[in-house]
Scaffold this motif. Structure first.
Motif, mmCIF file in Angstrom:
data_model
loop_
_atom_site.group_PDB
_atom_site.id
_atom_site.type_symbol
_atom_site.label_atom_id
_atom_site.label_comp_id
_atom_site.label_asym_id
_atom_site.label_seq_id
_atom_site.Cartn_x
_atom_site.Cartn_y
_atom_site.Cartn_z
ATOM 1 N N ARG A 77 1.020 -1.299 -0.129
ATOM 2 C CA ARG A 77 -0.467 0.223 -0.346
ATOM 3 C C ARG A 77 0.887 1.644 0.356
ATOM 4 O O ARG A 77 0.310 2.640 -0.396
ATOM 5 N N SER A 78 2.287 1.179 -0.400
ATOM 6 C CA SER A 78 2.818 2.292 0.114
ATOM 7 C C SER A 78 2.913 2.884 -1.364
ATOM 8 O O SER A 78 4.353 3.519 -1.126
ATOM 9 N N LEU A 79 3.354 1.603 -2.274
ATOM 10 C CA LEU A 79 4.108 1.505 -3.284
ATOM 11 C C LEU A 79 3.987 3.652 -4.442
ATOM 12 O O LEU A 79 4.554 4.377 -4.504
ATOM 13 N N PRO A 80 2.128 3.551 -4.151
ATOM 14 C CA PRO A 80 2.094 4.798 -5.185
ATOM 15 C C PRO A 80 2.591 5.781 -4.484
ATOM 16 O O PRO A 80 2.988 6.457 -4.799
ATOM 17 N N LEU A 81 2.909 6.115 -3.143
ATOM 18 C CA LEU A 81 3.792 6.741 -2.254
ATOM 19 C C LEU A 81 5.158 6.989 -2.979
ATOM 20 O O LEU A 81 5.957 7.812 -3.418
ATOM 21 N N ARG A 82 5.817 5.716 -2.830
ATOM 22 C CA ARG A 82 7.277 5.690 -3.144
ATOM 23 C C ARG A 82 7.502 6.034 -4.775
ATOM 24 O O ARG A 82 8.148 6.535 -5.035
ATOM 25 N N LEU A 83 6.185 5.553 -5.781
ATOM 26 C CA LEU A 83 6.720 5.927 -7.230
ATOM 27 C C LEU A 83 6.317 7.373 -7.486
ATOM 28 O O LEU A 83 6.792 7.910 -8.031
ATOM 29 N N ALA A 84 4.918 8.080 -6.178
ATOM 30 C CA ALA A 84 4.898 9.601 -7.086
ATOM 31 C C ALA A 84 6.343 10.285 -6.279
ATOM 32 O O ALA A 84 6.871 11.581 -6.933
ATOM 33 N N GLN A 85 7.531 9.802 -5.161
ATOM 34 C CA GLN A 85 8.667 10.159 -5.170
ATOM 35 C C GLN A 85 9.513 10.475 -5.766
ATOM 36 O O GLN A 85 10.315 11.212 -5.746
ATOM 37 N N GLN A 86 9.517 8.492 -6.415
ATOM 38 C CA GLN A 86 10.292 8.718 -7.701
ATOM 39 C C GLN A 86 10.033 9.638 -8.712
ATOM 40 O O GLN A 86 11.809 10.052 -9.179
ATOM 41 N N VAL A 87 8.573 10.286 -9.605
ATOM 42 C CA VAL A 87 8.703 11.293 -10.113
ATOM 43 C C VAL A 87 8.795 12.338 -10.084
ATOM 44 O O VAL A 87 9.638 13.269 -10.957
ATOM 45 N N ALA A 88 8.999 13.098 -8.409
ATOM 46 C CA ALA A 88 9.019 14.104 -8.498
ATOM 47 C C ALA A 88 10.517 14.147 -8.442
ATOM 48 O O ALA A 88 11.140 15.250 -8.550
ATOM 49 N N ALA A 89 11.974 12.959 -7.982
ATOM 50 C CA ALA A 89 12.866 13.276 -8.088
ATOM 51 C C ALA A 89 13.196 13.260 -9.579
ATOM 52 O O ALA A 89 14.651 13.706 -10.279
ATOM 53 N N SER A 90 12.936 12.970 -10.607
ATOM 54 C CA SER A 90 13.003 12.594 -11.802
ATOM 55 C C SER A 90 12.848 13.672 -12.883
ATOM 56 O O SER A 90 13.179 13.792 -14.161
ATOM 57 N N ARG A 91 11.849 14.025 -12.356
ATOM 58 C CA ARG A 91 11.062 15.161 -13.741
ATOM 59 C C ARG A 91 11.303 16.434 -13.689
ATOM 60 O O ARG A 91 11.493 17.026 -14.854
ATOM 61 N N ALA A 92 12.612 16.464 -12.941
ATOM 62 C CA ALA A 92 13.460 17.597 -13.216
ATOM 63 C C ALA A 92 14.212 17.948 -14.413
ATOM 64 O O ALA A 92 14.861 18.991 -14.930
ATOM 65 N N ARG A 93 14.668 16.750 -14.436
ATOM 66 C CA ARG A 93 15.144 16.484 -15.975
ATOM 67 C C ARG A 93 13.998 16.667 -17.394
ATOM 68 O O ARG A 93 15.021 16.725 -18.849
ATOM 69 N N ASP A 94 13.274 16.960 -16.888
ATOM 70 C CA ASP A 94 12.235 16.957 -18.592
ATOM 71 C C ASP A 94 12.623 18.054 -19.062
ATOM 72 O O ASP A 94 12.300 19.301 -18.473
ATOM 73 N N PRO A 95 12.855 18.029 -20.568
ATOM 74 C CA PRO A 95 12.947 18.975 -21.341
ATOM 75 C C PRO A 95 12.305 20.108 -21.506
ATOM 76 O O PRO A 95 12.248 21.166 -21.184
ATOM 77 N N ARG A 96 10.589 19.923 -20.737
ATOM 78 C CA ARG A 96 9.651 20.840 -21.289
ATOM 79 C C ARG A 96 9.871 21.274 -19.854
ATOM 80 O O ARG A 96 9.594 22.661 -19.640
ATOM 81 N N LEU A 97 10.253 20.826 -18.442
ATOM 82 C CA LEU A 97 9.627 21.084 -17.559
ATOM 83 C C LEU A 97 10.974 22.058 -17.282
ATOM 84 O O LEU A 97 11.079 23.047 -16.650
ATOM 85 N N VAL A 98 12.045 21.459 -17.660
ATOM 86 C CA VAL A 98 13.492 22.682 -17.811
ATOM 87 C C VAL A 98 13.180 24.034 -17.969
ATOM 88 O O VAL A 98 13.514 24.693 -17.838
ATOM 89 N N GLN A 99 12.501 23.841 -19.601
ATOM 90 C CA GLN A 99 12.119 24.801 -20.293
ATOM 91 C C GLN A 99 11.354 26.060 -20.094
ATOM 92 O O GLN A 99 11.698 27.527 -19.109
ATOM 93 N N ALA A 100 10.240 25.478 -18.695
ATOM 94 C CA ALA A 100 9.553 26.290 -17.782
ATOM 95 C C ALA A 100 10.527 27.204 -16.790
ATOM 96 O O ALA A 100 10.239 27.722 -16.276
ATOM 97 N N LEU A 101 10.574 26.488 -16.205
ATOM 98 C CA LEU A 101 11.838 26.205 -15.031
ATOM 99 C C LEU A 101 12.591 27.968 -15.487
ATOM 100 O O LEU A 101 12.543 28.938 -14.257
ATOM 101 N N ARG A 102 13.269 27.389 -17.040
ATOM 102 C CA ARG A 102 14.043 28.580 -17.388
ATOM 103 C C ARG A 102 13.366 30.167 -17.000
ATOM 104 O O ARG A 102 13.628 30.791 -16.748
#
Length: 301
Positions: free
Chosen positions: A182-207
């Protein structure tokens, strides 16, 4: 939930995962503190992993069903307990609703102008709200406590269930459900939060966001850096400077469409992980469906 001993801390965790419920409080409701309602999530902010976790309503029903079973169990031992207070009932559903309503931080300019980067008065991230929800409790009578938590092997010659009536009730609500993490969704959400920063769309939006903030006189590397500025003293009311930065932050998010980009990128990465963990999440969905069915059966009995 916080308590003088470690038990209430455990109860808070249990409430968040829907395996301890609380019945309608009858002994202390009149003195329960008022808390403003949690607003609904902003349109378009739902995320794919939400489907694998209880909704606030499901959590509330589960808590009520759990307490119904606990009281029935206690009655077998000749014990009466009116159940946890209203605030104990409210903690789990409110925590879920609050997380979904403010999961992306400060996004409302009016709230930014009033609270800066502080959690609003309806959020369970707000220290005052947490104190109200976790501090307004009365311990069960000692005899009830022993049977409820399984602190004694027997009561008046009758064997107490392993873990007490609380564990027995939780087990009943999970009857027929498969084993699942039952903790899997939370762990996956945390994994996404750590990895999404490298997504080119988010990098551009952050810039674009940083450019906007610099233009307004607030050079920050990210929204998180702005929110965590050491000038903002968490044990003091927000200063005018904090509110000013928070309002600029919201305006720049709107101008650069940072929030829609963040949501889209987060959803994309979550869907990828859902596909990758389809088997485990399928078992979890089955578990939640069976628990919902069991809860309904208890509440309708």
């Amino acid at each position: 939930m916080r308590r003088r001993t470690g038990r209430m801390a455990a109860v808070a965790v249990i409430l968040m995962y829907g395996v301890v419920g609380c019945g309608a409080p009858q002994g202390h409701e009149d003195s329960a503190p008022y808390l403003p309602p949690v607003p609904p999530p902003r349109p378009g902010t739902a995320l794919p992993l939400d489907a694998y976790q209880p909704s606030p309503d499901q959590q509330a029903r589960s808590d009520r069903a759990q307490a119904t079973l606990e009281r029935a169990c206690l009655a077998r031992f000749g014990l009466r307990w009116e159940g946890p207070e209203k605030t104990a009932l409210e903690f789990g559903p409110r925590a879920i609703a609050s997380e979904r309503a403010d999961r992306f931080g400060v996004v409302d300019e009016d709230e930014a102008a009033r609270y800066g980067y502080r959690p609003p008065p309806w959020s369970t991230r707000n220290p005052q709200v947490r104190a109200a929800l976790t501090g307004h409790h009365h311990n069960p009578p000692p005899e009830v406590e022993k049977v409820l938590y399984g602190l004694a092997p027997e009561h008046e010659g009758r064997r107490v269930p392993d873990g007490g009536c609380r564990a027995e009730a939780a087990k009943e609500l999970m009857r027929g459900a498969p084993q699942a993490d039952r903790s899997l969704p939370l762990r996956l959400a945390q994994q996404v939060a750590a990895s999404r920063a490298r997504d080119p769309r988010l990098v551009q939006a952050l810039r674009a966001w940083t450019t906007c903030m610099a233009r307004l006189g607030h050079p920050y590397a990210s929204p998180a850096a702005a929110a965590q500025d050491r000038r903002w003293k968490q044990d003091e009311p927000p200063t005018e400077a904090e509110r000013l930065v928070a309002r600029a932050d919201v305006r720049c998010r709107q101008e650069t469409r940072y929030l829609p980009t963040l949501i889209a990128v987060t959803a994309k990465h979550q869907r990828e992980l859902i596909d990758r963990h389809a088997l485990e999440l399928g078992r979890l969905k089955r578990l939640e469906d069976i628990r919902v069915h069991n809860v309904a059966a208890v509440l309708s009995a």
